[in-house]
Motif scaffolding. Structure first.
Motif, mmCIF file in Angstrom:
data_model
loop_
_atom_site.group_PDB
_atom_site.id
_atom_site.type_symbol
_atom_site.label_atom_id
_atom_site.label_comp_id
_atom_site.label_asym_id
_atom_site.label_seq_id
_atom_site.Cartn_x
_atom_site.Cartn_y
_atom_site.Cartn_z
ATOM 1 N N UNK A 113 85.331 -0.633 98.667
ATOM 2 C CA UNK A 113 86.708 -0.824 98.211
ATOM 3 C C UNK A 113 87.661 -0.353 99.302
ATOM 4 N N UNK A 121 91.387 2.728 91.344
ATOM 5 C CA UNK A 121 90.286 2.372 90.445
ATOM 6 C C UNK A 121 90.276 3.186 89.150
ATOM 7 N N UNK A 122 90.244 4.510 89.307
ATOM 8 C CA UNK A 122 90.147 5.351 88.103
ATOM 9 C C UNK A 122 91.406 5.279 87.241
ATOM 10 N N UNK A 125 91.068 1.944 85.327
ATOM 11 C CA UNK A 125 89.959 1.769 84.383
ATOM 12 C C UNK A 125 89.815 2.924 83.398
ATOM 13 N N UNK A 126 90.239 4.116 83.774
ATOM 14 C CA UNK A 126 90.098 5.244 82.853
ATOM 15 C C UNK A 126 91.413 5.511 82.127
ATOM 16 N N UNK A 170 92.875 10.268 96.211
ATOM 17 C CA UNK A 170 92.196 9.588 95.107
ATOM 18 C C UNK A 170 92.105 10.490 93.885
ATOM 19 N N UNK A 174 94.748 10.641 89.599
ATOM 20 C CA UNK A 174 94.434 10.818 88.182
ATOM 21 C C UNK A 174 95.318 11.896 87.564
ATOM 22 N N UNK B 333 85.428 11.092 88.570
ATOM 23 C CA UNK B 333 86.707 10.464 88.258
ATOM 24 C C UNK B 333 86.830 10.137 86.777
ATOM 25 N N UNK B 334 85.766 10.396 86.019
ATOM 26 C CA UNK B 334 85.828 10.151 84.582
ATOM 27 C C UNK B 334 85.436 8.743 84.176
ATOM 28 N N UNK B 335 84.825 7.975 85.100
ATOM 29 C CA UNK B 335 84.345 6.638 84.726
ATOM 30 C C UNK B 335 83.094 6.800 83.871
ATOM 31 N N UNK B 339 81.183 1.538 83.236
ATOM 32 C CA UNK B 339 82.240 1.266 84.210
ATOM 33 C C UNK B 339 81.785 1.654 85.617
ATOM 34 N N UNK B 343 81.576 -1.101 88.505
ATOM 35 C CA UNK B 343 82.602 -1.085 89.544
ATOM 36 C C UNK B 343 82.138 -0.421 90.829
ATOM 37 N N UNK B 344 81.270 0.569 90.721
ATOM 38 C CA UNK B 344 80.896 1.352 91.900
ATOM 39 C C UNK B 344 79.452 1.092 92.310
ATOM 40 N N UNK B 427 81.858 -4.036 105.402
ATOM 41 C CA UNK B 427 83.214 -3.482 105.427
ATOM 42 C C UNK B 427 83.372 -2.322 106.399
#
Lengths: 263, 430
Positions: A113, A121-122, A125-126, A170, A174, B333-335, B339, B343-344, B427
Motif C-alpha cells: 500500500x 486503511x484502519x 475499515x475500523x 499511521x 486512529x 490497528x484493530x483490524x 479484514x 486487506x493486509x 512496489x
C-alpha cells in the motif's frame, strides 16, 4: 550503546499528568511455554504520562507492552486499558487495539500500500471514516511528521527514518489515547534516530500518554516523567528520570546504567 | 601531503555513467565468442540447430493441406516431391479442426460456444487488469450464468434461478442479522439458499421458461470447448477454495485445521485419474437413484477439488513467507481477522505465490486432457477417435502437434500474464 543528544529546548507546558488511570496492570504473569517471562507485574499508568522502559535484552520489556494491546496474551493477573479489561473477548480486544497505537522496531508498514493508504486503511475499515475525510486527516498527520510529499510512494522507496515516521503517523490516524513504542529507533542508522526521536518529543509535548521501550537515555532524560528498569521479567526499579539516572537504588540498575552510560 | 590525514574541500557532483558499450558485434563477441571454448560451443550449437532445421523443415515444406485421407496425402507427396520424401498431412486438421474446437456440438449452433468464448475475455479483462473500471466486474459475476445458458441452452431462467439463490441468501442474512447474531444469520442464509436450490429453483425455472435456447446435452461437448469449460471453471473455483483451505490449515480452531489438513493430504495423496474414475463410475452409485448428475459437472468438481488442494499449499507457502510483523501491525490497528486477511495478509501472500498459483493453473489446464481416460472427447480423446477412422489411420504427429500448439498458446498466455502481474505489483525498491 550510542546515545543521541537531545539539544533542543523541550516545551513542557503541554505535558500534564492527570490522576485519571490510563492503564492498570495488577499481578500480571506470562509464560512462554515453561519460561516465566513476566513475573508479578504491577503498573499503573496515568493519562499524560511518558514512561520509558529500559533493561537488558530478554528482560521482558517488549513483552510487557505487547501484552497491553494483546499481541501477547497474559496468563495471570489483570490488565485494564482505559477502564476496559482485556479478556479473550475478541470485540473487546479490537476495541482496545483501536484506542492504543503501536510503533514497532521494524516499522511493519504494509509494503503493498502507498504511504497514504497505510495511514487511511484502519480509519476507513475500523472507524468507518469516509475516505475523503480519512485522507485529509492522514495528510495532516503526515505533515506533522514532516513527510507529506511522500504520500503517494510505497514504503520500500523510503529511508528507515522516514518509514518509522510514517508508522507513527499511521498509528496517530486512529486518534489513539495511548501510544506504545517498541524500540522505535533500534533498527535505524544513527543519523535517522534523531528525526524519529524529534517526532516522538513533539508527541510528548502535546500531552500524549506514551510507553516507550528504548535504549535512548537522552530521550528518557528529556521527556520521560518516569523510567522503569526491568530485569528477568520483573520491574526492578522505577523513578522519575533525574533520580533514576543520578541516584539508582538497586545494584542491578547501577550495573546496567554503568554499562550503557559508561562511555 | 605527508601524514595519514586528508580531507575533501569540495564534494563531487554526480556524473553520467560512461557511454554504454553497444553494437551487435560487441554483443556477439561478449556473449558468444568470448573465449575459444565459448566459440567452439557456439559453433557446435549452431551446427545442431542447422541439422535439426534441415531435417524438420522438409516435413513442413512438403505438407499437404488438401486431401481426403492419409493414403491420398502420401500419394500427393510422392508425386510432387519424389519417392521417399516425407511430409506433413495437415489435411486432417483442415478436415477436422471444427471437431477439435467444438467436439460434436451441433454445427449450426457453433456460434454459441464461440460467443461464450469471446464474452469470456470481456469477463476476464476487468479482473486481470485493475486499470479497467471496477463496475465492469459485474459482468464477470454474470458471465458464468450467461456461459452456461449459451453452452447448454435451455431457458435463461435456469441460471437466473441459481443466481436468485444468492439473492435470497443475501436478503435472509440482512433480515436476520438485524435481530440475531451474525452466526445465526449466516447459517439461516445458507440454509435458505440450499433449500431454494434443491426444491424450488427447478420448478420455478421450469414454470418461467424465459428466452429458451435449443438445449445441447453434455454428451455432445468435446474438443477444446470441453477443455476450456473444465479448465476455466476449475481455475475460477480452485483459487478461492484454495485460499479458504490455506487459511483453515493455519487456523487456531482444532476442527477446522484437522478438516483442512485431512482434505488437503487426502486429495494430494490420490492421483487425479483415480478421482476422475470415481467421478465417472462410482459417484452415481452413491447418489439417490433417478438423480442425473451431469458428467461434466462431476469432472469439474473433481478437478477443482484436486487443484484446490495444491493451491492451498502454494498459498500457505505465501502466508508463511510473510513476516510476523505484518500480522502484528494489522492486529495492532484493530483490524479483525477477516479484514486483516483481506486487506493486509492475502494481497501480499497471493503476490508472493503468483508463480506457484499460475503453475497450478497451468497444470490444471493441461490435466483436463486426462478426461479422455473416462471417455470424454477432449482434444486428446478426439485424436484417438480420428485415428480410428480408416481414412486417417496411422496419423500421429500432425494431430498431437496441433493439440500441443493449442495448449501451448493458452499456457504460454497464462505464463506471460503472470510475469506482467509480478512486474506490476513490484512496489519496493530497496
Amino acid at each position: 550503546m550510542s546515545e543521541t543528544v537531545i539539544d533542543q529546548p523541550i516545551d513542557r507546558s503541554g505535558m500534564k499528568v492527570s490522576d485519571e488511570v490510563a492503564i492498570e496492570i495488577v499481578g500480571m504473569n506470562k509464560w512462554f511455554g515453561e519460561f516465566h517471562v513476566l513475573r508479578d507485574i504491577d503498573l499503573t499508568v496515568y493519562k499524560g504520562e511518558r514512561i520509558v522502559v529500559c533493561g537488558p535484552s530478554g528482560s521482558g520489556k517488549s513483552t510487557l507492552i505487547r501484552c497491553i494491546n494483546r499481541l501477547e496474551e497474559h496468563q495471570k493477573g489483570r490488565i485494564a486499558v482505559d477502564g476496559v479489561e482485556l479478556t479473550s473477548d475478541l470485540k473487546n480486544i479490537d476495541k482496545i487495539r483501536s484506542e492504543v497505537g503501536m510503533v514497532f522496531q521494524h516499522f511493519n508498514l504494509f509494503p503493498h500500500l502507498t504511504i497514504l493508504e497505510n495511514c487511511t486503511l484502519a480509519p476507513i475499515w475500523v472507524r468507518k471514516t469516509p475516505k475523503k475525510e480519512a485522507e485529509a486527516d492522514a495528510m495532516q498527520f503526515l505533515t506533522k511528521v514532516r513527510i507529506p510529499e511522500q504520500a503517494d510512494k510505497y514504503p520500500g522507496q523510503l529511508s528507515g527514518g522516514q518509514q518509522q515516521r510514517v508508522a507513527i503517523a499511521r498509528a496517530l490516524c486512529m486518534r489513539p489515547k495511548i501510544m506504545l513504542f517498541d524500540e522505535p529507533t533500534s533498527a535505524l542508522d544513527p543519523e535517522m534516530i534523531k528525526e524519529v526521536l524529534d517526532t516522538m518529543i513533539e508527541l510528548a509535548e502535546e500531552g500524549m500518554t506514551m510507553i516507550c521501550v528504548t535504549h535512548e537515555m537522552g530521550f528518557a532524560q528529556a521527556v520521560a516523567n518516569r523510567v522503569i528498569f526491568m530485569d528477568q521479567g520483573q520491574i526492578v526499579e522505577q523513578n522519575e528520570p533525574k533520580a533514576f539516572f543520578n541516584n539508582p537504588q538497586s545494584e542491578r540498575t547501577k550495573l546496567f546504567l554503568s554499562q550503557i552510560l559508561g562511555h | 601531503m605527508a601524514g595519514a590525514g586528508s580531507f575533501r574541500r569540495e564534494m563531487l557532483e554526480a556524473q553520467a555513467p560512461p557511454a554504454a558499450r553497444t553494437g551487435r558485434l560487441r554483443w556477439l563477441q561478449e556473449n558468444l565468442f568470448s573465449s575459444w571454448q565459448n566459440a567452439l560451443l557456439t559453433l557446435l550449437s549452431l551446427a545442431a540447430i542447422l541439422w535439426l532445421v534441415a531435417h524438420v523443415w522438409p516435413w513442413f515444406a512438403h505438407s499437404v493441406w488438401d486431401a481426403g485421407s492419409l493414403t491420398e496425402c502420401r500419394a500427393i507427396i510422392r508425386e510432387t516431391w519424389g519417392e521417399g520424401a516425407s511430409g506433413a498431412c495437415f489435411a486432417v486438421i483442415r478436415e477436422r479442426w471444427q471437431q477439435f474446437l467444438f467436439g460434436f456440438y451441433p454445427r449450426e449452433l457453433y456460434w454459441r460456444p464461440t460467443l461464450a468464448f469471446v464474452l469470456m475475455f470481456a469477463a476476464l479483462a476487468p479482473i486481470l487488469f485493475a486499470e479497467l473500471p471496477r463496475r465492469l466486474r459485474w459482468f464477470a459475476v454474470a458471465f458464468p450464468g450467461i456461459a452456461y445458458w449459451l453452452l447448454w441452452g435451455g431457458p435463461a431462467s435456469v441460471p437466473l434461478a441459481v443466481y436468485a439463490g444468492f439473492a435470497i441468501a443475501f436478503l435472509v442474512h440482512r433480515a436476520v442479522a438485524a435481530r440475531a447474531s451474525e452466526l445465526v444469520a449466516l447459517i439461516l442464509a445458507a440454509a435458505a439458499m440450499i433449500l431454494w436450490w434443491l426444491h424450488l429453483a427447478g420448478p420455478v425455472a421450469r414454470a418461467l421458461p424465459i428466452l429458451p435456447l435449443q438445449p445441447v446435452g453434455s454428451s455432445r461437448f468435446g474438443g477444446f470447448t470441453l477443455s476450456l469449460v473444465i479448465g476455466v471453471t476449475g481455475i475460477a473455483f480452485s483459487l478461492p477454495l484454495g485460499i479458504l483451505l490455506a487459511l483453515g490449515r493455519r487456523s487456531q480452531m482444532f476442527f477446522v485445521t484437522t478438516l483442512c489438513v485431512g482434505f488437503i493430504e487426502f486429495i494430494r495423496g490420490v492421483p487425479l485419474i483415480t478421482l476422475l474414475l470415481v467421478a465417472s463410475f462410482l459417484l452415481n452409485i452413491f447418489l439417490p437413484p433417478g438423480t442425473n448428475f451431469d458428467i461434466i459437472l462431476r469432472v469439474i468438481i473433481m478437478v477443482t477439488l484436486f487443484a484446490s488442494a495444491y493451491m492451498a499449499e502454494v498459498i500457505r507457502g505465501g502466508l508463511a513467507a510473510l513476516p510476523r510483523g505484518q500480522y502484528e501491525a494489522a492486529d495492532a490497528l484493530g483490524l479483525d481477522y477477516w479484514k486483516s486477511t483481506r486487506l493486509i495478509i492475502m494481497p501480499q501472500a497471493l503476490k508472493i505465490s503468483i508463480p506457484g498459483i499460475v503453475n497450478t493453473f497451468i497444470s490444471l489446464f493441461k490435466d483436463t486432457t486426462l478426461v479422455a481416460i473416462i471417455g470424454l472427447l477432449d482434444p486428446i480423446g478426439l485424436t484417438t477417435a480420428i485415428r480410428a477412422d480408416t481414412n486417417w489411420n496411422g496419423i500421429v504427429w500432425e494431430l498431437y502437434g496441433f493439440v500441443a500448439l493449442l495448449f501451448f498458446l493458452c499456457c504460454y498466455g497464462m505464463s506471460q500474464y503472470s510475469q506482467y502481474l509480478e512486474r506490476k505489483l513490484r512496489t519496493g525498491q530497496r
